[in-house]
Design a protein around this motif. Structure first.
Motif, PDB file in Angstrom:
ATOM      1  N   MET A   1       9.906 -44.623 -67.536  1.00 29.73           N
ATOM      2  CA  MET A   1       8.460 -44.826 -67.601  1.00 29.73           C
ATOM      3  C   MET A   1       7.818 -45.072 -66.240  1.00 29.73           C
ATOM      4  N   VAL A   2       8.538 -45.631 -65.286  1.00 34.54           N
ATOM      5  CA  VAL A   2       7.951 -45.828 -63.956  1.00 34.54           C
ATOM      6  C   VAL A   2       7.524 -44.479 -63.395  1.00 34.54           C
ATOM      7  N   HIS A   3       8.401 -43.499 -63.506  1.00 34.72           N
ATOM      8  CA  HIS A   3       8.074 -42.179 -62.987  1.00 34.72           C
ATOM      9  C   HIS A   3       7.067 -41.441 -63.865  1.00 34.72           C
ATOM     10  N   ALA A   4       7.152 -41.621 -65.164  1.00 36.59           N
ATOM     11  CA  ALA A   4       6.183 -40.958 -66.047  1.00 36.59           C
ATOM     12  C   ALA A   4       4.760 -41.408 -65.717  1.00 36.59           C
TER      13      ALA A   4
ATOM     14  N   ALA B   1       0.763 -39.565 -68.949  1.00 38.07           N
ATOM     15  CA  ALA B   1       2.086 -40.190 -68.828  1.00 38.07           C
ATOM     16  C   ALA B   1       2.921 -40.008 -70.086  1.00 38.07           C
ATOM     17  N   LEU B   2       2.280 -40.132 -71.238  1.00 32.37           N
ATOM     18  CA  LEU B   2       3.013 -40.014 -72.501  1.00 32.37           C
ATOM     19  C   LEU B   2       3.560 -38.609 -72.721  1.00 32.37           C
ATOM     20  N   ASN B   3       2.979 -37.622 -72.058  1.00 30.51           N
ATOM     21  CA  ASN B   3       3.452 -36.245 -72.172  1.00 30.51           C
ATOM     22  C   ASN B   3       4.426 -35.862 -71.064  1.00 30.51           C
ATOM     23  N   ASP B   4       4.737 -36.829 -70.199  1.00 31.19           N
ATOM     24  CA  ASP B   4       5.654 -36.568 -69.089  1.00 31.19           C
ATOM     25  C   ASP B   4       7.096 -36.612 -69.591  1.00 31.19           C
ATOM     26  N   GLY B   5       7.900 -35.660 -69.162  1.00 36.19           N
ATOM     27  CA  GLY B   5       9.281 -35.588 -69.629  1.00 36.19           C
ATOM     28  C   GLY B   5      10.110 -36.809 -69.283  1.00 36.19           C
ATOM     29  N   ALA B   6       9.749 -37.510 -68.209  1.00 33.82           N
ATOM     30  CA  ALA B   6      10.518 -38.692 -67.809  1.00 33.82           C
ATOM     31  C   ALA B   6      10.465 -39.790 -68.864  1.00 33.82           C
ATOM     32  N   MET B   7       9.427 -39.783 -69.683  1.00 32.35           N
ATOM     33  CA  MET B   7       9.294 -40.833 -70.699  1.00 32.35           C
ATOM     34  C   MET B   7      10.409 -40.743 -71.744  1.00 32.35           C
ATOM     35  N   LEU B   8      11.001 -39.567 -71.907  1.00 35.73           N
ATOM     36  CA  LEU B   8      12.026 -39.377 -72.940  1.00 35.73           C
ATOM     37  C   LEU B   8      13.281 -40.196 -72.672  1.00 35.73           C
TER      38      LEU B   8
ATOM     39  N   GLU C   1      -1.049 -47.712 -75.934  1.00 33.42           N
ATOM     40  CA  GLU C   1      -1.509 -49.068 -75.625  1.00 33.42           C
ATOM     41  C   GLU C   1      -0.611 -49.759 -74.617  1.00 33.42           C
ATOM     42  N   ASP C   2       0.675 -49.439 -74.646  1.00 35.98           N
ATOM     43  CA  ASP C   2       1.616 -50.035 -73.693  1.00 35.98           C
ATOM     44  C   ASP C   2       1.309 -49.588 -72.268  1.00 35.98           C
ATOM     45  N   VAL C   3       1.020 -48.307 -72.109  1.00 35.60           N
ATOM     46  CA  VAL C   3       0.704 -47.795 -70.778  1.00 35.60           C
ATOM     47  C   VAL C   3      -0.586 -48.426 -70.265  1.00 35.60           C
ATOM     48  N   ILE C   4      -1.594 -48.522 -71.126  1.00 36.02           N
ATOM     49  CA  ILE C   4      -2.861 -49.144 -70.727  1.00 36.02           C
ATOM     50  C   ILE C   4      -2.624 -50.596 -70.297  1.00 36.02           C
ATOM     51  N   ARG C   5      -1.796 -51.311 -71.040  1.00 33.92           N
ATOM     52  CA  ARG C   5      -1.508 -52.711 -70.704  1.00 33.92           C
ATOM     53  C   ARG C   5      -0.840 -52.816 -69.337  1.00 33.92           C
ATOM     54  N   ILE C   6       0.120 -51.938 -69.072  1.00 35.75           N
ATOM     55  CA  ILE C   6       0.816 -51.962 -67.787  1.00 35.75           C
ATOM     56  C   ILE C   6      -0.142 -51.625 -66.646  1.00 35.75           C
ATOM     57  N   LEU C   7      -1.008 -50.654 -66.856  1.00 36.19           N
ATOM     58  CA  LEU C   7      -1.981 -50.295 -65.817  1.00 36.19           C
ATOM     59  C   LEU C   7      -2.907 -51.474 -65.521  1.00 36.19           C
TER      60      LEU C   7
END
Length: 395
Positions: A266-269, A368-375, A384-390
């Motif tokens: 997720m860091v890279h995504a 980010a959610l569509n980035d392959g690194a997230m897999l 919501e998790d990504v928004i919280r981290i941002l």
């Protein structure tokens, strides 16, 4: 614990150390090549880094058939396609890439075009199933110690029309050789040195903790972490220290080999999305996001993160830290390193510091959610998790 199944590929030959540049011509000749196209960027041309490589090649009897230096900081499909045409017109038979991640990724794009005999890189989207095609001799000369692109089977190339950084993944993208010469990084400014070095650290930490981790990637990752921690502050304060520069180059390469096989998460995504939507430099995004994403993954890989305390802080700290507190200590160690680098050279620690606007959070999260690194991330991630981290990383 051994995974029930894993794959590991690391076929790139490493030329590391004093006068490594002078072996490029020999390697090309051994690969049956004599008319390379040399790819770089205008900054490296201006400061003389490119010339060091050209001089080394010419001193050993080989001159480029073509040179291209108009490669932007974010490589793009149109640039790759343009270079492909130049390669054909000049009768080139090989590629030498002199630069950071963008230059090396561009070279991988050109390699794809020529080896697959296509004219537009977009024809090769989803190239995980790409066959080997024609072999194009390819040597990478990294000028930063961070991306590890010289050891990866991944190329990140931007589709400007869609503001998306596309990932191309194939075993056939690995260079034939990577040249690690301390002369190539000794002119890096302190802030760039810190940013790219932290990128290498992030590669290693994610490689060690993502779903495809395995014993071989673990070995590369932990060795890389140790080298980064031992040398990054030295190269920031003493940029001409060739011993430390070479150590960081090796750390970057080993981290690249690790994450190329175990993947990143997720860091890279999120970082890729910040780069595509908000133009945040990749290393800066990694620096800012890493501790917050580690906190998010805490419940799923706490024990694994705890193991990294040994390489971040050494055996004494590891031994006296209770096992149940090692994960927390690892994250705090990463944060302390960030602060030291911030104090040394102004490495940014917040999204606000790199001029991200909160109104772009929605686009960043969706991208980010569509980035392959997230897999490969060890924990599932929702919008919501990504928004919280941002928001956590904003200031």
């Amino acid at each position: 614990m051994l995974p029930t199944y894993y794959e590991f590929q690391n076929s790139t030959k490493i030329l590391s150390g004093k006068n490594a540049l002078e072996n490029i011509s020999y390697e090309l000749s051994g690969l049956g090549a004599s008319r390379p196209i040399v790819l770089s960027d205008n900054v490296l041309k201006k400061i003389g880094s490119l010339q060091k490589v050209l001089d080394a090649m010419e001193s050993t009897g080989m001159e480029p058939a073509a040179i291209f230096t108009d490669i932007p900081s974010d490589s793009s499909v149109s640039v790759v396609n343009k270079i492909g045409r130049i390669y054909q017109e000049a009768g080139c038979d090989s590629i030498v890439a002199v630069g950071g991640g963008s230059v090396i990724d561009t070279a991988k794009g050109v390699e794809m075009l020529i080896s697959q005999n296509v004219k537009d890189l977009l024809e090769l989207q989803g190239c995980e199933s790409m066959t080997s095609g024609s072999h194009i001799p390819f040597i990478a000369v990294p000028t930063t110690s961070g991306t590890g692109s010289e050891m990866t089977l991944v190329a990140v190339i931007k589709n400007i029309e869609k503001s998306v950084k596309m990932e191309f993944i194939s075993n056939y993208l690995l260079p034939d050789a990577a040249v690690l010469d301390p002369r190539m990084t000794e002119t890096l400014p302190p802030k760039t040195t810190a940013s790219t070095g932290f990128d290498a650290l992030c590669h290693a930490i994610e490689a060690y903790s993502c779903n495809q981790k395995n014993p071989l990637s673990d070995a590369y990752a932990t060795a890389a972490i140790k080298l980064v921690v031992e040398n990054i502050e030295t190269v920031i304060t003493d940029g001409k220290n060739r011993k430390a520069r070479l150590a960081m180059a090796n750390a970057s390469t080993m981290a690249g080999a690790a994450f190329s096989n175990s993947m990143v998460g997720m860091v890279h995504a999120i970082g890729h999305a910040l780069g595509g939507v908000c133009k945040v430099p990749h290393g800066d995004a990694m620096t800012i996001l890493l501790p917050y994403c580690m906190l998010y993954n805490y419940k799923h890989v706490g024990d694994i993160y705890g193991e990294l305390l040994l390489y971040l802080e050494g055996p004494d700290v590891y031994a006296r830290t209770p096992a149940q507190k090692r994960c927390e200590a690892t994250i705090k160690s990463v944060r302390r390193l960030e602060r030291r680098l911030n104090q040394l050279c102004g490495l940014p620690m917040t999204l606000k510091a790199v001029h991200v606007d909160k109104k772009d959070f929605d686009a960043v999260a969706k991208t980010a959610l569509n980035d392959g690194a997230m897999l490969a991330n060890p924990a599932a991630v929702e919008y919501e998790d990504v928004i919280r981290i941002l928001n956590q990383a904003y200031e």
